[in-house]
Scaffold this motif. Structure first.
Motif, PDB file in Angstrom:
ATOM      1  N   LEU A   1     -75.728 -25.052  25.073  1.00  0.00           N
ATOM      2  CA  LEU A   1     -74.637 -26.015  25.300  1.00  0.00           C
ATOM      3  C   LEU A   1     -74.358 -26.058  26.795  1.00  0.00           C
ATOM      4  O   LEU A   1     -73.695 -25.165  27.343  1.00  0.00           O
ATOM      5  CB  LEU A   1     -73.371 -25.618  24.520  1.00  0.00           C
ATOM      6  N   ILE A   2     -74.899 -27.068  27.454  1.00  0.00           N
ATOM      7  CA  ILE A   2     -74.735 -27.233  28.896  1.00  0.00           C
ATOM      8  C   ILE A   2     -73.755 -28.362  29.184  1.00  0.00           C
ATOM      9  O   ILE A   2     -72.906 -28.270  30.073  1.00  0.00           O
ATOM     10  CB  ILE A   2     -76.106 -27.541  29.560  1.00  0.00           C
ATOM     11  N   ASP A   3     -73.874 -29.416  28.391  1.00  0.00           N
ATOM     12  CA  ASP A   3     -73.063 -30.626  28.561  1.00  0.00           C
ATOM     13  C   ASP A   3     -72.570 -30.992  27.170  1.00  0.00           C
ATOM     14  O   ASP A   3     -73.315 -30.798  26.196  1.00  0.00           O
ATOM     15  CB  ASP A   3     -74.012 -31.716  29.120  1.00  0.00           C
ATOM     16  N   ILE A   4     -71.359 -31.498  27.053  1.00  0.00           N
ATOM     17  CA  ILE A   4     -70.837 -31.821  25.715  1.00  0.00           C
ATOM     18  C   ILE A   4     -71.749 -32.823  25.006  1.00  0.00           C
ATOM     19  O   ILE A   4     -71.843 -32.833  23.778  1.00  0.00           O
ATOM     20  CB  ILE A   4     -69.367 -32.326  25.807  1.00  0.00           C
TER      21      ILE A   4
ATOM     22  N   HIS B   1     -67.401 -28.710  31.619  1.00  0.00           N
ATOM     23  CA  HIS B   1     -66.771 -27.547  30.980  1.00  0.00           C
ATOM     24  C   HIS B   1     -66.731 -27.831  29.480  1.00  0.00           C
ATOM     25  O   HIS B   1     -65.677 -28.079  28.895  1.00  0.00           O
ATOM     26  CB  HIS B   1     -65.360 -27.365  31.558  1.00  0.00           C
ATOM     27  N   PRO B   2     -67.919 -27.804  28.840  1.00  0.00           N
ATOM     28  CA  PRO B   2     -67.977 -28.293  27.453  1.00  0.00           C
ATOM     29  C   PRO B   2     -67.155 -27.485  26.452  1.00  0.00           C
ATOM     30  O   PRO B   2     -66.666 -28.063  25.475  1.00  0.00           O
ATOM     31  CB  PRO B   2     -69.469 -28.223  27.122  1.00  0.00           C
TER      32      PRO B   2
ATOM     33  N   SER C   1     -65.847 -33.811  31.268  1.00  0.00           N
ATOM     34  CA  SER C   1     -66.388 -33.484  29.940  1.00  0.00           C
ATOM     35  C   SER C   1     -65.580 -34.174  28.835  1.00  0.00           C
ATOM     36  O   SER C   1     -66.150 -34.672  27.859  1.00  0.00           O
ATOM     37  CB  SER C   1     -66.365 -31.971  29.702  1.00  0.00           C
ATOM     38  N   LEU C   2     -64.246 -34.214  28.991  1.00  0.00           N
ATOM     39  CA  LEU C   2     -63.407 -34.821  27.945  1.00  0.00           C
ATOM     40  C   LEU C   2     -63.685 -36.320  27.824  1.00  0.00           C
ATOM     41  O   LEU C   2     -63.755 -36.871  26.720  1.00  0.00           O
ATOM     42  CB  LEU C   2     -61.921 -34.556  28.246  1.00  0.00           C
ATOM     43  N   ILE C   3     -63.849 -36.990  28.965  1.00  0.00           N
ATOM     44  CA  ILE C   3     -64.169 -38.429  28.917  1.00  0.00           C
ATOM     45  C   ILE C   3     -65.482 -38.632  28.161  1.00  0.00           C
ATOM     46  O   ILE C   3     -65.570 -39.475  27.263  1.00  0.00           O
ATOM     47  CB  ILE C   3     -64.260 -39.019  30.345  1.00  0.00           C
ATOM     48  N   ASN C   4     -66.499 -37.863  28.505  1.00  0.00           N
ATOM     49  CA  ASN C   4     -67.798 -38.011  27.842  1.00  0.00           C
ATOM     50  C   ASN C   4     -67.687 -37.802  26.332  1.00  0.00           C
ATOM     51  O   ASN C   4     -68.390 -38.456  25.558  1.00  0.00           O
ATOM     52  CB  ASN C   4     -68.812 -37.021  28.423  1.00  0.00           C
ATOM     53  N   ALA C   5     -66.816 -36.885  25.934  1.00  0.00           N
ATOM     54  CA  ALA C   5     -66.652 -36.630  24.494  1.00  0.00           C
ATOM     55  C   ALA C   5     -65.869 -37.755  23.824  1.00  0.00           C
ATOM     56  O   ALA C   5     -66.269 -38.268  22.775  1.00  0.00           O
ATOM     57  CB  ALA C   5     -65.929 -35.301  24.286  1.00  0.00           C
ATOM     58  N   MET C   6     -64.754 -38.173  24.416  1.00  0.00           N
ATOM     59  CA  MET C   6     -63.872 -39.138  23.749  1.00  0.00           C
ATOM     60  C   MET C   6     -64.480 -40.531  23.681  1.00  0.00           C
ATOM     61  O   MET C   6     -64.123 -41.323  22.808  1.00  0.00           O
ATOM     62  CB  MET C   6     -62.506 -39.193  24.462  1.00  0.00           C
TER      63      MET C   6
END
Ligand code: CP
Length: 303
Positions: free
Chosen positions: A4-7, A129-130, A166-171
């Motif tokens: 797990l490097i990137d979400i 910061h996944p 990281s949160l933007i990429n996830a949401m």
């Protein structure tokens, strides 16, 4: 073997499964207390941490496993000139899974290429910061009951704040998400992240006024100005108290606003907000243990 490097290394289905397991752990922690008996987690922290390192260690101990590692580069042989690649090569023989924080962007990825065990990025420079993001997603799911149909205000250091990226990429992968990006001009979201927003077609607004869209927000995600990423101390001093959230600034906020912060906090949230039921940041820090328990089990292939 999964790292797990990137979400974005995890699909939405994998993330939703982790959240489901974490919620089960919250309900029935005893069922999980021997899931990782005999397994070892290494925490290699080349940069300071309280929450991430200790919640990883607490997570492994609560699963019945053991932990080893270091909390600063100066207490490892990196201080003698050893490379990250060699360190990982060796620690892979001492442990079953490695959580690693490093000040250099991309260092956990380099480690993953050389590693014989799964690598978890516990924060790399201003990049990603996944596991904080997994913590944030569990928090949103617990506090709001959903991960879609949300207007999310991101406030503070959007330039260096890796948790925000990281949160933007996830949401972006959930439905009907809108972002309000609140920052001084000098700390705006970097161009490469703006391109990510543009290419996704998500709705977003940039402002430097924390109160302008307060009444529209379902989530307000405050961040610390990242002192350690500044080249010039004067710039940090000028910007560090740009936003201080207090009860007065929340006067137009929704009654069910969820106020989050990855912590550590410096001055950006006044302590008078802490007793407001909308302040979720200390609960958020605790959710970090449960989602990391779910993650460790997943990385080790434990059912
Ligand atoms: N949220 C977070 O990463 O905190 P630490 O730096 O204390 O680990």
């Amino acid at each position: 073997m999964k790292h797990l490097i990137d979400i974005k290394d995890f699909s939405v289905e994998e993330i939703n499964d982790l959240i489901k397991v974490a919620k089960n752990i919250i309900k029935s922690p005893d069922k999980y207390s021997h899931k990782c008996d005999g397994k070892i987690l290494a925490t290699l922290f080349f940069e300071p941490s309280t929450r991430t390192r200790l919640s990883f260690e607490s997570a492994m101990l609560r699963l019945g496993g053991n932990v080893l590692g270091f909390s600063e580069a100066s207490s490892s042989s990196v201080s003698k000139g050893e490379s990250v690649a060699d360190t990982i090569h060796v620690v892979g023989g001492y442990s079953d899974v490695i959580a690693m924080r490093h000040p250099k962007e991309g260092a956990p990825f380099v480690a993953s290429v050389k590693s014989s065990v799964p690598i978890i990025n516990a924060g790399d420079g201003g990049h990603n910061h996944p596991t904080q993001t997994l913590t944030d997603l569990l928090t949103i799911s617990q506090e709001k009951g959903r991960l879609d149909n949300l207007t999310i205000g991101l406030c503070g250091d959007l330039k260096f704040g890796r948790t925000v990226h990281s949160l933007i990429n996830a949401m972006l992968r959930y439905k009907n998400i809108k972002f309000v990006l609140i920052s001084p001009d000098e700390l705006k979201l970097p161009e490469y992240m703006i391109k990510v927003l543009e290419s996704s077609g998500v709705e977003y607004i940039e402002t430097n006024d924390i109160e302008e869209y307060m009444g529209d927000l379902d989530i307000l995600y405050m961040t610390r100005v990242q002192k350690e990423r500044f080249f010039n101390e004067q710039d940090y001093i000028r910007l560090k108290d740009y936003y201080i959230l207090n009860l007065d600034k929340l006067k137009n906020a929704k009654k069910d606003l969820c106020i989050m912060h990855p912590l550590p906090r410096v001055n950006e949230i006044s302590t008078d907000v802490d007793d407001d039921p909308r302040a979720a940041y200390f609960r958020q820090a605790e959710y970090g243990v449960y989602i990391r328990m779910a993650l460790i089990m997943y990385m080790l292939g434990v059912k």
